[in-house]
Design a protein around this motif. Structure first.
Motif, short mmCIF file in Angstrom:
data_model
loop_
_atom_site.label_atom_id
_atom_site.label_comp_id
_atom_site.label_asym_id
_atom_site.label_seq_id
_atom_site.Cartn_x
_atom_site.Cartn_y
_atom_site.Cartn_z
N GLY A 130 0.82 -1.21 0.00
CA GLY A 130 0.00 0.00 0.00
C GLY A 130 0.85 1.25 0.00
N ALA A 131 0.52 2.19 -0.87
CA ALA A 131 1.18 3.50 -0.87
C ALA A 131 0.26 4.54 -0.24
CB ALA A 131 1.54 3.90 -2.29
N THR A 159 12.30 -7.53 -10.13
CA THR A 159 11.87 -8.93 -9.94
C THR A 159 10.96 -9.46 -11.03
OG1 THR A 159 9.90 -8.19 -8.75
CG2 THR A 159 11.86 -8.67 -7.42
N GLY A 160 10.35 -8.59 -11.81
CA GLY A 160 9.39 -9.07 -12.79
C GLY A 160 8.01 -9.35 -12.22
N LEU A 161 7.84 -9.17 -10.91
CA LEU A 161 6.51 -9.35 -10.32
C LEU A 161 5.54 -8.28 -10.84
CD1 LEU A 161 7.57 -9.88 -6.58
CD2 LEU A 161 6.34 -11.57 -7.98
N LYS A 162 4.27 -8.64 -11.01
CA LYS A 162 3.25 -7.62 -11.29
C LYS A 162 2.93 -6.91 -9.98
CE LYS A 162 3.49 -9.63 -15.06
NZ LYS A 162 4.76 -9.22 -15.68
N ILE A 163 2.31 -5.74 -10.10
CA ILE A 163 2.03 -4.92 -8.91
C ILE A 163 0.53 -4.76 -8.70
CG2 ILE A 163 2.31 -2.59 -7.90
CD1 ILE A 163 4.93 -4.18 -8.12
N ILE A 164 0.09 -4.88 -7.44
CA ILE A 164 -1.27 -4.49 -7.07
C ILE A 164 -1.18 -3.52 -5.91
CG2 ILE A 164 -1.61 -6.51 -5.53
CD1 ILE A 164 -4.61 -6.33 -6.31
N THR A 165 -1.90 -2.39 -6.02
CA THR A 165 -1.89 -1.41 -4.92
C THR A 165 -3.22 -0.68 -4.90
OG1 THR A 165 -0.46 0.21 -3.79
CG2 THR A 165 -0.92 0.63 -6.10
N GLU A 166 -3.54 -0.11 -3.75
CA GLU A 166 -4.87 0.47 -3.56
C GLU A 166 -4.98 1.89 -4.09
OE1 GLU A 166 -6.57 -0.07 0.30
OE2 GLU A 166 -8.29 1.21 -0.15
N LEU A 167 -6.12 2.16 -4.73
CA LEU A 167 -6.49 3.51 -5.13
C LEU A 167 -7.63 3.94 -4.23
CD1 LEU A 167 -6.51 5.92 -7.15
CD2 LEU A 167 -8.17 4.60 -8.49
N MET A 168 -7.49 5.09 -3.55
CA MET A 168 -8.49 5.49 -2.58
C MET A 168 -9.41 6.61 -3.03
SD MET A 168 -6.47 5.37 1.03
CE MET A 168 -7.69 6.40 1.84
N ILE A 183 -5.45 -2.38 -10.08
CA ILE A 183 -5.94 -1.39 -9.12
C ILE A 183 -6.74 -2.11 -8.05
CG2 ILE A 183 -7.48 0.59 -8.80
CD1 ILE A 183 -7.06 1.18 -11.81
N GLN A 184 -6.42 -1.86 -6.81
CA GLN A 184 -7.21 -2.43 -5.72
C GLN A 184 -8.19 -1.39 -5.20
OE1 GLN A 184 -5.04 -4.51 -2.58
NE2 GLN A 184 -6.36 -3.55 -1.06
N ILE A 185 -9.47 -1.76 -5.12
CA ILE A 185 -10.46 -0.90 -4.47
C ILE A 185 -10.75 -1.56 -3.12
CG2 ILE A 185 -12.81 0.04 -4.57
CD1 ILE A 185 -10.95 1.21 -6.67
N GLY A 186 -10.51 -0.81 -2.07
CA GLY A 186 -10.61 -1.38 -0.72
C GLY A 186 -12.05 -1.53 -0.25
N SER A 187 -12.19 -2.28 0.83
CA SER A 187 -13.48 -2.57 1.43
C SER A 187 -14.26 -1.30 1.76
CB SER A 187 -13.21 -3.34 2.73
OG SER A 187 -14.38 -3.73 3.33
N ARG A 188 -13.58 -0.32 2.31
CA ARG A 188 -14.25 0.93 2.72
C ARG A 188 -14.80 1.71 1.52
NH1 ARG A 188 -10.15 -0.27 5.87
NH2 ARG A 188 -10.17 0.17 8.11
N ASN A 189 -14.24 1.46 0.34
CA ASN A 189 -14.68 2.18 -0.85
C ASN A 189 -15.57 1.36 -1.77
OD1 ASN A 189 -13.69 4.87 -0.70
ND2 ASN A 189 -11.61 4.10 -0.96
#
Lengths: 346, 346, 346, 346
Positions: A130-131, A159-168, A183-189
């Motif tokens: 999370g950023a 590393t070549g890993l894909k990235i998932i992170t939250e957009l608020m 794009i991760q949309i969190g529970s609160r959103n």
């Protein structure tokens, strides 16, 4: 849609309702019973919540019962087959569950690069981190922001890993999408409809976490907000719901996994770290989720949980994560041998 | 903050924790028991969730227990007296409960002007009405948008009622604030922290509805997000929580009213229309809320519920609203005669 | 009862269902829609849960929806008017709310006689006090048993108060009924059907507390177990349900009070002591319950809460109880002036 | 036990509390903070709920926080190893999960013998079947009673399967125990303490289902009621809890399985039939439960669900049960290869 009324209801009100049904383009079927009478509406009533409420407002209407599921694009009806989302080579919704792992928050260059290295080595395909962090208290650590996103990009490069992170929020859409693969949309959103609509206009995979007070039906309708704007690359993520049970942080509703598989063609991921809030339960619940049909796992891993700036108590140490990955491999092998095992209800 | 550890825990880990406590500026007190040992932290630990989580991540820590309430500005500690919000002459949090009434959605000029007229006549001081509507399904009526806001302004002009309407996203802040007297933040957005922070920078009263899966503690922390940015004119609104109980739309947690009165100096409003979802229960629950100490009521009134575009089943007709206002007047009279009646727990 | 099936369901299965409906003495009405077809059953289907389940077990049945409420004797349908239970002169369900007060547990002769004296003086009409206590832990105080019952009888003799005390099992029916005026069935036993049936054969008023995970519908069905055996003197008691909300001991579902008034002719009592678990909230929630239409209150009062053997934290001291009784008197006066105020939904 | 008080609390009250602590045989440790002061009690406070409540009743006490888990016999502290219950050769809690299968209710000789035959053939070791049925409505089928028990005995004789059936009240203890190998205590009776105590005096294995509103802590305390009377052969059964989520009949709290494994030495069984209420979810949730560490499964199987007198919608047909048993065999094989796989948290 079915309307239940008193058998001896006022003729005038009944006629008004029948007229309303007619106006809205439905055909009405009446069944007169002893105590109640029933009006059935023939026609496609998906998405007709408004008509339902209007009828329900009549004094002599007992209740209005929807017959059709209210979602369209998320359901099986118009989907030829299960959705597989291709994130630049990593296939989510396909034969093997995809593991997304990493720290709750990106904290420093060393922390994220070290975590990326160990989860990659253990077999994860996507790096989480999370950023921007939604925190209950305004005085808690809120994330590194853009600097965190840059570090995630760096980790991908190394590393070549894909990235998932939250957009608020809508304000950071461009910034976040330029760094993340999912794009991760969190529970609160989950019910932040303005945000969902904006995401729906992007060409980028989305993971929609279940709201902590949402039924599966409401969750699929939230996905419908995204899909009805155009973006079809939606995956869902079960992360625990709010119940009276205080033994765990949330109550992980594992039955939602096979239920989503039955109702929808969208891939569904499990997050046992948030779902339980205790690292001791992450391994057994990961195995359970995969055996129950999950298309992937989202797992918090931190090189030193006790120095984590958030969610340390639910983070696995690298060696425990590695052990879990070995277990999952054996489990997948057994499950692949089970006919239909990960798609029980279709 | 109290840390509970095994009595025979590893010396090295204990020392690490003591060092961490020291680094963070707290003093540590040890109590050695038979099975457990306890470390008490002396110092102001409000807002120290992060430290709490870090300590909780140690293997030999059983649990970390916060002792102080985590909120500051919303609590009584630094407040000289109960907050009274003056909305251009209408005082919320003062001696008499304020009634805010009107339709769920603004639907047309006739509808909103007619409703404004009748609620004004019956004694309401604020007009409610949604221009932007958060709906579970993307296919439901989403509100008239700017046109709805203009109609609310027109209704204010004609009647002198103050206006309350919902703001759903940062994009529409300017548009909404230019028309409304009180900004409503809906239940679904109670944890939309980006929105809360923006609102915190405005000079405009806010009503923050309780999230349907939020404890009172989390709700006060959400208010803290607004207040810590500067805006102190926050009122809270109980509107029902999600429980197993399907007899009503939500379960109205009426005990939250006196509990907020005990924990916080902010005014607290009750919304029996959403709280129950059934117009039959609106009058008794309005009376109950006022008798339990509510500073105001938010009530849905529609001239013709059966033609409402949203929430018809929970809307009162004008004549029932008028009857309720008469009852409330008698009740207020009796309550004013009761010493301390609306501030039981202070 | 309504059966929803796929429109293109197998003819043979449809015919089997139609035959089953016919066998059971109902008439079937078919409405053929586009995606779904609906079969309506005409006839009195109250209590036909079994038929509902059998139909629901067919592969091609989507769902079966009951139309009628499942209770009979507890509902308004066959009741000429609201039930008023006459406990030897004390009328429960009549014009004025009845207050039942006393300690959680009977602890000693001094304690119960002193409490009886003060609650009588303040205006209570019934004395509560547990002789058999259901406790979560087997190591907690379990009550004085028969000695406790004898002390309650003594208190009645000295004060003229009626007695209410809990019966926990069939074994003690005779012992408990020989001492009490009203039998209390506790929340944990609301679904102890063997006990309910035995109680149903007695000629003694019963107060049935709501199960902490029970809907209003299930609660009325539990009352139906008692009434269908003969005993019609049943009153209900709302005492809080289990929810995620940990700010209070339980969440008091106050809307159940007017809802029971709407669905049933039985009197309904509120227990704010258990409902909230905190004495600070007992007075405001008592006022709220009465304003919402409760026929009575059950309140824990203890001369010295800090020496109570159970439930001290939710017990009122005598002087606070007295103050509350004065407030309630003023409130009742105002409410009596409100037309229909305690029977809003009928 | 930890007592939190205001820092500036009244000396006299503090002294009273310290005296009380001393009287009860504990040693007190004081930590004076800025806003709060903390009193720690040194000594074994398990089972000291009463002292906790007494202290909590003091005006100047903020809260009392238990440090020790309240259960003794069910916990790991005094247990040398995991409990394995030997039901005449069938070992519950051992290496392999035990499957208990059969109809919800015993309905007829043909039905129970046929079901026994098919579940035995598919690999089940225990036959389930209700003779006394707890039903929400008094008008639903209540079971065959003694005749049902005799039919279960007959099925045992014919197949060699062990029998599990529910005991609902103290009156039928002798009748039920003379026919069954394992006594089932249902969810509704988990807090029927009179019944638990009686069962505790028997020499017969018991399966204690979790109450639908019970935390894991309360569930273990209910088991403690049985064990503290002498009977140590207790197994637990997770069968779903009550939540807002209406997509399934109950919400199966699968995380309770590994949590019980961590907290207790007692075997834990999963009941996916009641837990979900839908046969479509029984197979995936069975696999999930076993992968999460369950010691056994309780599964409803009926030769003709559509003719079942109860719970048809959640019953598997014989062929689906057979398929599931094959899947479980493969899964067990993979799990046995995973080190510690079924005992993750110990």
């Amino acid at each position: 849609m079915i309307v239940v009324m008193d058998a001896d209801c006022n003729e005038k009100e009944l006629q008004e309702i029948l007229d309303l049904i007619d106006e809205e383009g439905f055909e009405a079927h009446l069944s007169q019973g002893i105590d109640k009478q029933i009006v059935g509406l023939i026609g496609d009533s998906a998405g007709k919540e408004q008509l339902q409420e209007r009828i329900n407002s009549y004094n002599q209407v007992d209740k209005v019962i929807p017959v059709m599921e209210p979602y369209k694009l998320t359901g099986w009806k118009f989907a030829p087959e299960k959705t597989v989302i291709d994130v630049d080579g990593v296939k989510i919704g396909g034969e093997n569950p995809v593991v997304m792992a990493g720290p709750c928050s990106v904290e420093s260059k060393e922390q994220i690069l070290e975590t990326a290295r160990v989860v990659k080595e253990a077999g994860a395909e996507v790096l989480r981190g999370g950023a921007f962090k939604p925190r209950t208290s305004p005085y808690s650590f809120q994330g590194l922001g853009e600097r965190g996103l840059e570090l995630l990009s760096l980790a991908r490069e190394k590393t070549g890993l894909k990235i998932i992170t939250e957009l608020m929020d809508t304000e950071h859409i461009e910034m976040v999408t330029s760094h993340t693969d999912i794009i991760q949309i969190g529970s609160r959103n989950m019910k932040n409809y303005a945000l969902l609509k904006e995401i729906g206009r992007l060409d980028k995979p989305v993971m929609l976490k279940r709201g902590m007070a949402s039924t599966v039906k409401d969750w699929l309708l939230a996905a419908e907000y995204i899909m009805s704007e155009g973006n079809q690359d939606v995956m869902l993520c079960e992360r625990g719901i709010k119940t009276f049970c205080d033994d765990t942080r949330y109550t992980m509703d594992l039955s939602a996994i096979p239920l989503v598989r039955e109702k929808s063609h969208l891939p569904v991921i499990a997050d046992p770290s948030h779902g339980t809030g205790r690292w001791e339960l992450v391994a057994p619940m990961s195995r359970a989720a995969v055996a129950g049909g999950a298309d992937g796992l989202l797992i918090e891993v931190h090189p030193e949980p006790k120095n984590a700036l958030s969610d340390g108590p639910q983070s696995l140490k690298p060696e425990k994560f590695e052990k879990l990955m070995n277990e999952l491999e054996k489990l997948n092998h057994a499950l692949s041998d089970i006919d239909d095992s990960v798609s029980p209800a279709v």
